[in-house]
Scaffold this active site. Structure first.
Site, PDB file in Angstrom:
ATOM      1  N   CYS A   1      -0.753   6.053  10.040  1.00 13.34           N
ATOM      2  CA  CYS A   1       0.436   5.327  10.491  1.00 13.34           C
ATOM      3  C   CYS A   1       0.055   4.022  11.179  1.00 13.34           C
ATOM      4  O   CYS A   1      -0.793   4.012  12.065  1.00 13.34           O
ATOM      5  CB  CYS A   1       1.226   6.141  11.514  1.00 13.34           C
ATOM      6  SG  CYS A   1       1.731   7.729  10.934  1.00 13.34           S
TER       7      CYS A   1
ATOM      8  N   SER B   1      12.198   6.540   7.743  1.00 11.01           N
ATOM      9  CA  SER B   1      11.822   6.267   9.123  1.00 11.01           C
ATOM     10  C   SER B   1      12.273   4.856   9.480  1.00 11.01           C
ATOM     11  O   SER B   1      12.063   3.916   8.722  1.00 11.01           O
ATOM     12  CB  SER B   1      10.307   6.396   9.264  1.00 11.01           C
ATOM     13  OG  SER B   1       9.915   6.098  10.581  1.00 11.01           O
TER      14      SER B   1
ATOM     15  N   CYS C   1       6.830  -7.050   7.169  1.00 12.71           N
ATOM     16  CA  CYS C   1       7.928  -6.469   7.937  1.00 12.71           C
ATOM     17  C   CYS C   1       8.366  -7.506   8.954  1.00 12.71           C
ATOM     18  O   CYS C   1       7.537  -8.236   9.496  1.00 12.71           O
ATOM     19  CB  CYS C   1       7.437  -5.205   8.644  1.00 12.71           C
ATOM     20  SG  CYS C   1       8.702  -4.380   9.643  1.00 12.71           S
TER      21      CYS C   1
ATOM     22  N   CYS D   1       6.590  -4.994  15.669  1.00 19.50           N
ATOM     23  CA  CYS D   1       6.192  -4.034  16.707  1.00 19.50           C
ATOM     24  C   CYS D   1       4.744  -4.355  17.078  1.00 19.50           C
ATOM     25  O   CYS D   1       3.911  -4.575  16.187  1.00 19.50           O
ATOM     26  CB  CYS D   1       6.294  -2.600  16.186  1.00 19.50           C
ATOM     27  SG  CYS D   1       7.975  -2.150  15.709  1.00 19.50           S
TER      28      CYS D   1
ATOM     29  N   CYS E   1       1.679  -2.381  15.414  1.00 19.55           N
ATOM     30  CA  CYS E   1       1.674  -2.052  13.991  1.00 19.55           C
ATOM     31  C   CYS E   1       1.118  -3.203  13.150  1.00 19.55           C
ATOM     32  O   CYS E   1       1.549  -4.348  13.291  1.00 19.55           O
ATOM     33  CB  CYS E   1       3.096  -1.719  13.542  1.00 19.55           C
ATOM     34  SG  CYS E   1       3.190  -1.263  11.803  1.00 19.55           S
TER      35      CYS E   1
ATOM     36  N   CYS F   1       3.568   8.527   0.957  1.00 20.49           N
ATOM     37  CA  CYS F   1       4.145   7.603   1.927  1.00 20.49           C
ATOM     38  C   CYS F   1       4.253   6.248   1.237  1.00 20.49           C
ATOM     39  O   CYS F   1       3.244   5.680   0.824  1.00 20.49           O
ATOM     40  CB  CYS F   1       3.210   7.542   3.140  1.00 20.49           C
ATOM     41  SG  CYS F   1       3.679   6.303   4.351  1.00 20.49           S
TER      42      CYS F   1
ATOM     43  N   GLU G   1       0.835  -1.200   0.000  1.00  9.99           N
ATOM     44  CA  GLU G   1       0.000   0.000   0.000  1.00  9.99           C
ATOM     45  C   GLU G   1       0.867   1.247   0.000  1.00  9.99           C
ATOM     46  O   GLU G   1       1.974   1.238   0.538  1.00  9.99           O
ATOM     47  CB  GLU G   1      -0.888   0.017   1.247  1.00  9.99           C
ATOM     48  CG  GLU G   1      -1.892  -1.118   1.253  1.00  9.99           C
ATOM     49  CD  GLU G   1      -2.790  -1.135   2.480  1.00  9.99           C
ATOM     50  OE1 GLU G   1      -3.936  -1.543   2.346  1.00  9.99           O
ATOM     51  OE2 GLU G   1      -2.342  -0.746   3.570  1.00  9.99           O
TER      52      GLU G   1
ATOM     53  N   ASN H   1      -3.092   5.225  16.522  1.00  7.97           N
ATOM     54  CA  ASN H   1      -4.182   4.916  15.599  1.00  7.97           C
ATOM     55  C   ASN H   1      -4.639   3.493  15.837  1.00  7.97           C
ATOM     56  O   ASN H   1      -3.811   2.584  15.912  1.00  7.97           O
ATOM     57  CB  ASN H   1      -3.695   5.031  14.143  1.00  7.97           C
ATOM     58  CG  ASN H   1      -3.346   6.459  13.783  1.00  7.97           C
ATOM     59  OD1 ASN H   1      -4.133   7.372  14.015  1.00  7.97           O
ATOM     60  ND2 ASN H   1      -2.167   6.659  13.216  1.00  7.97           N
TER      61      ASN H   1
ATOM     62  N   GLY I   1       6.907  -1.931   5.934  1.00  2.00           N
ATOM     63  CA  GLY I   1       8.297  -2.398   5.877  1.00  2.00           C
ATOM     64  C   GLY I   1       9.278  -1.507   6.606  1.00  2.00           C
ATOM     65  O   GLY I   1       8.934  -0.436   7.100  1.00  2.00           O
ATOM     66  N   GLU I   2      10.516  -1.982   6.687  1.00  2.00           N
ATOM     67  CA  GLU I   2      11.580  -1.261   7.378  1.00  2.00           C
ATOM     68  C   GLU I   2      12.641  -0.861   6.335  1.00  2.00           C
ATOM     69  O   GLU I   2      13.357  -1.725   5.818  1.00  2.00           O
ATOM     70  CB  GLU I   2      12.178  -2.166   8.477  1.00  2.00           C
ATOM     71  CG  GLU I   2      13.491  -1.700   9.069  1.00  2.00           C
ATOM     72  CD  GLU I   2      13.470  -0.276   9.608  1.00  2.00           C
ATOM     73  OE1 GLU I   2      12.523   0.107  10.308  1.00  2.00           O
ATOM     74  OE2 GLU I   2      14.421   0.479   9.302  1.00  2.00           O
TER      75      GLU I   2
END
Ligand code: SAH
Length: 340
Positions: free
Chosen positions: A332, A189, A111, A115, A118, A104, A91, A288, A157-158
């Site tokens: 986010c 990020s 990922c 976390c 997330c 974004c 996305e 969120n 993803g990272e």
């Protein structure tokens, strides 16, 4: 078939040479691909018809298919569901503002960092995106009618776990032959991978660096972000101090505010103590809601204000992120693999 966007400008020149075409065609093709963002080789009107046919016979023009688009009623944020050649989906989100437009973008399918808050990491890492799959997200945003001015690597993803392809994509975004977007308008990020931060530092890119912090103690951060067990705050902060010193650039700490967990006055003071003296600012993100961590919620607005006030009193620069696209699960942490 190979996607033409896998080729760099020199590689495209080489291909043209092998096909008895003049090298200057490469710049023209690049213009059509990255500036005009045409959807097919037919649109490359200053190329000869035989060359256009040859290109179409050899290459795909896009590695992604726009399979769904959602537009927020609240703020015109757009979320795209994109299908990759192997049918996986990613996305990206376009956020139009009065004088700029930020996209974004995702860097991986899934990922690996899990976390707890997330949605992107819920199913683990499936694979890295290739350079052209990263780049194409911006092209699609342009094809949907947006003048993209800023790029944030904050989708699924990272980025530092797929750094080589991210760096190649930054090169394309930067290039005057392609998007011509300055590095200062791009933000990476990260959940905090010291080796990746070091690599960025050594490359002297002018990009903005954001670090997802979310807690100022190892105890809480390890609970929220398992990566902290591998690279605790001491290690992360040491690397970041070095980064700031060597690049002379400000770092942004992202701090999700979760009710009754990390948002008290004591938490604000602990955060201020942790980052005091660093060239940095804190970006507060009210939590969120996601399909994961259902028991987490954002604090009340008054509590967020108090937290901000404490940070400011401690001399810590801070801003509150306006979450966008909440009605289309575009904010986010809400980007996931489950939206097919
Ligand atoms: N892996 C990178 C890039 C993702 S950026 C990173 O961790 O920084 C996505 C940002 O949204 C990160 O700061 C992430 O911590 C934050 N985020 C994730 N889930 C969220 C949620 N439910 N509410 C608010 N922010 C969230």
């Amino acid at each position: 078939m190979r996607c033409i966007k896998e080729l760099s400008l020199p590689e495209l020149k080489e291909w043209l040479k092998e096909n008895q075409e003049p090298a200057y065609r490469a710049e023209q093709i690049f213009h059509w691909l990255y500036s005009a963002c045409v959807k097919g080789f037919d649109g490359m009107t200053n190329l000869s018809a035989p060359l256009r046919e040859k290109l179409a016979g050899h290459f795909e023009i896009s590695p992604l298919r726009l399979s769904n688009k959602l537009v927020s009623f609240i703020d015109n944020t757009e979320k795209y569901l994109l299908e990759l050649p192997d049918q996986h989906t990613i996305e990206s989100v376009v956020m139009p503002y009065p004088r700029r437009c930020t996209i974004c973008i995702s860097t991986q399918v899934g990922c690996r960092f899990h976390c707890v808050f997330c949605a992107s990491g819920k199913k683990g890492l499936i694979r890295n995106l290739t350079q052209d799959e990263i780049v194409e997200q911006v092209i699609l945003g342009k094809q949907e009618g947006h003048q993209i001015t800023h790029i944030v690597f904050m989708g699924m993803g990272e980025p530092l776990d797929n750094l080589d392809n991210v760096i190649k994509a930054i090169g394309v975004f930067n290039s005057p032959d392609a998007f011509n977007i300055g590095a200062r308008r791009m933000t990476i990020s990260t959940c905090g991978i010291p080796s990746g931060i070091k690599k960025l530092m050594d490359l002297h890119l002018q990009i903005e660096l954001s670090v997802s912090l979310h807690a100022a103690s190892d105890e809480l951060r390890s609970r929220l972000m398992p990566i902290n067990k591998q690279y605790p705050l001491k290690t992360l902060m040491k690397e970041l101090k070095e980064y700031i010193l060597r690049t002379n650039r400000q770092v942004t700490f992202e701090y999700i505010m979760i009710d009754k967990l990390n948002s008290s006055d004591a938490d604000a003071l602990m955060l201020a103590r942790l980052i005091k003296g660093m060239n940095c600012k804190v970006n507060l993100i009210p939590f969120n809601t996601t399909s994961v961590a259902r028991d987490f919620k954002p604090p009340m607005a008054s509590e967020i204000k108090r937290f901000q006030k404490t940070l400011t009193a401690e001399g810590v620069k801070n801003t509150l992120r306006d979450s966008r696209g909440a009605d289309i699960q575009g904010a986010c942490g809400q980007l996931s693999l489950s939206s097919r």
